[in-house]
Design an enzyme around this catalytic site. Structure first.
Site, PDB file in Angstrom:
ATOM      1  N   SER A 126     -44.644 -26.410  35.873  1.00 52.72           N
ATOM      2  CA  SER A 126     -43.336 -26.637  35.019  1.00 52.72           C
ATOM      3  C   SER A 126     -42.147 -26.722  35.867  1.00 52.72           C
ATOM      4  O   SER A 126     -41.877 -26.154  36.860  1.00 52.72           O
ATOM      5  CB  SER A 126     -43.348 -25.421  34.111  1.00 52.72           C
TER       6      SER A 126
HETATM    7  N1  SAH Z   1     -47.652 -22.122  35.186  1.00 51.25           N
HETATM    8  C1  SAH Z   1     -48.371 -22.978  35.840  1.00 51.25           C
HETATM    9  C2  SAH Z   1     -48.712 -24.150  34.813  1.00 51.25           C
HETATM   10  C3  SAH Z   1     -49.803 -25.129  35.245  1.00 51.25           C
HETATM   11  S1  SAH Z   1     -50.285 -26.386  34.128  1.00 51.25           S
HETATM   12  C4  SAH Z   1     -47.457 -23.429  37.086  1.00 51.25           C
HETATM   13  O1  SAH Z   1     -46.479 -23.068  37.134  1.00 51.25           O
HETATM   14  O2  SAH Z   1     -47.976 -23.942  37.909  1.00 51.25           O
HETATM   15  C5  SAH Z   1     -51.140 -25.502  32.935  1.00 51.25           C
HETATM   16  C6  SAH Z   1     -52.464 -24.675  33.419  1.00 51.25           C
HETATM   17  O3  SAH Z   1     -52.981 -24.232  32.355  1.00 51.25           O
HETATM   18  C7  SAH Z   1     -53.393 -25.778  34.258  1.00 51.25           C
HETATM   19  O4  SAH Z   1     -53.545 -25.209  35.526  1.00 51.25           O
HETATM   20  C8  SAH Z   1     -54.678 -25.566  33.451  1.00 51.25           C
HETATM   21  O5  SAH Z   1     -55.672 -25.734  34.342  1.00 51.25           O
HETATM   22  C9  SAH Z   1     -54.499 -24.348  32.659  1.00 51.25           C
HETATM   23  N2  SAH Z   1     -55.054 -24.101  31.548  1.00 51.25           N
HETATM   24  C10 SAH Z   1     -55.654 -24.953  30.616  1.00 51.25           C
HETATM   25  N3  SAH Z   1     -56.539 -24.402  29.623  1.00 51.25           N
HETATM   26  C11 SAH Z   1     -56.808 -23.291  30.006  1.00 51.25           C
HETATM   27  C12 SAH Z   1     -57.549 -22.253  29.644  1.00 51.25           C
HETATM   28  N4  SAH Z   1     -58.313 -22.277  28.335  1.00 51.25           N
HETATM   29  N5  SAH Z   1     -57.678 -21.067  30.139  1.00 51.25           N
HETATM   30  C13 SAH Z   1     -56.966 -20.879  31.232  1.00 51.25           C
HETATM   31  N6  SAH Z   1     -56.276 -21.759  31.947  1.00 51.25           N
HETATM   32  C14 SAH Z   1     -56.134 -23.017  31.239  1.00 51.25           C
END
Ligand code: SAH
Length: 218
Positions: A69
């Site tokens: 993000s």
């Molecule tokens: N806070 C992270 C954002 C990553 S994007 C950063 O700063 O890098 C969102 C993430 O949520 C992705 O890695 C995706 O794989 C994860 N995600 C999506 N659905 C999910 C679920 N049901 N359980 C755990 N993680 C999930």
């Protein structure tokens, strides 16, 4: 970090201070959050080829179709989660590269973070080890179910967009706790839920753009 990058100062403390000044101008007020973001080296959480862009006002790819993000979103969600309080136990859903996790580690006593994509989680683990975030535990799991055995949590933050308020997570939110997450399919908005003695008070905030919350493990 390569000697080259540190040499030209693209990933230095000075770059982070400039990022924090920009966050202030974007309306972030919580000094505890700003301090945390001034201290976490964001560039180590992205691939080396993108490291010089790590402090820019944008999200960046982290592989597997996912993104880190933008700094403003990380700051805003952290500020909402804290609500001016110091945090005990926090649950994060969607570890991704681990950057938001690292910021949370500076704001809370204990951080639990779950990610559904195993290879991403392994990378995040490496990054968090590199910055010696000792109060963080990461887990390969479907976060929509939360981590009931470790709750209740003072704060729950989800960094992937849900289509509806995740009921399982509400039951793991301590009284006085706050939950922050994006909601919606077409247009998404940030949602804040405060667990007061009387109710779960829901506030819908500004429009945002996140990858979707997906079921199952990869
Ligand atoms: N806070 C992270 C954002 C990553 S994007 C950063 O700063 O890098 C969102 C993430 O949520 C992705 O890695 C995706 O794989 C994860 N995600 C999506 N659905 C999910 C679920 N049901 N359980 C755990 N993680 C999930």
């Amino acid at each position: 970090m390569s000697a080259n990058l540190s040499g030209i100062g693209m990933t230095s403390q000075r770059t982070r201070v400039r990022m924090v000044e920009r966050l202030r101008s974007q309306g972030i007020k919580d000094e505890v959050v700003l301090d945390a973001m001034a201290s976490v080296p964001r560039h180590i959480f992205v691939d080396e080829a993108l490291a010089t862009r790590a402090y820019e006002d944008c999200s960046l790819p982290i592989g597997f179709g996912q993104t880190i993000s933008n700094p403003q979103t990380v700051a805003r969600m952290s500020e909402l989660l804290r609500g001016g309080r110091s945090l005990g136990k926090v649950l994060e859903i969607g570890t991704g590269c681990g950057y938001q996790t690292a910021v949370l580690a500076r704001l809370a006593q204990e951080v639990y973070s779950v990610e559904r994509i195993a290879p991403l989680l392994m990378k995040a683990r490496g990054h968090l080890r590199e910055i010696r975030a000792a109060n963080v535990r990461v887990k390969h799991a479907d976060g929509s179910l939360g981590l009931a055995e470790l709750g209740p949590f003072d704060g729950i933050i989800m960094t992937a967009a849900a289509t509806h308020v995740p009921e399982a997570l509400l039951s793991q939110l301590a009284e006085g706790g706050r939950m922050v997450f994006p909601i919606g399919t077409g247009e998404q908005r940030l949602c804040l839920i405060e667990h007061t003695a009387e109710e779960y008070r829901q506030t819908t905030l500004e429009a945002v753009k996140f990858v979707p919350l997906l079921p199952g493990l990869v």
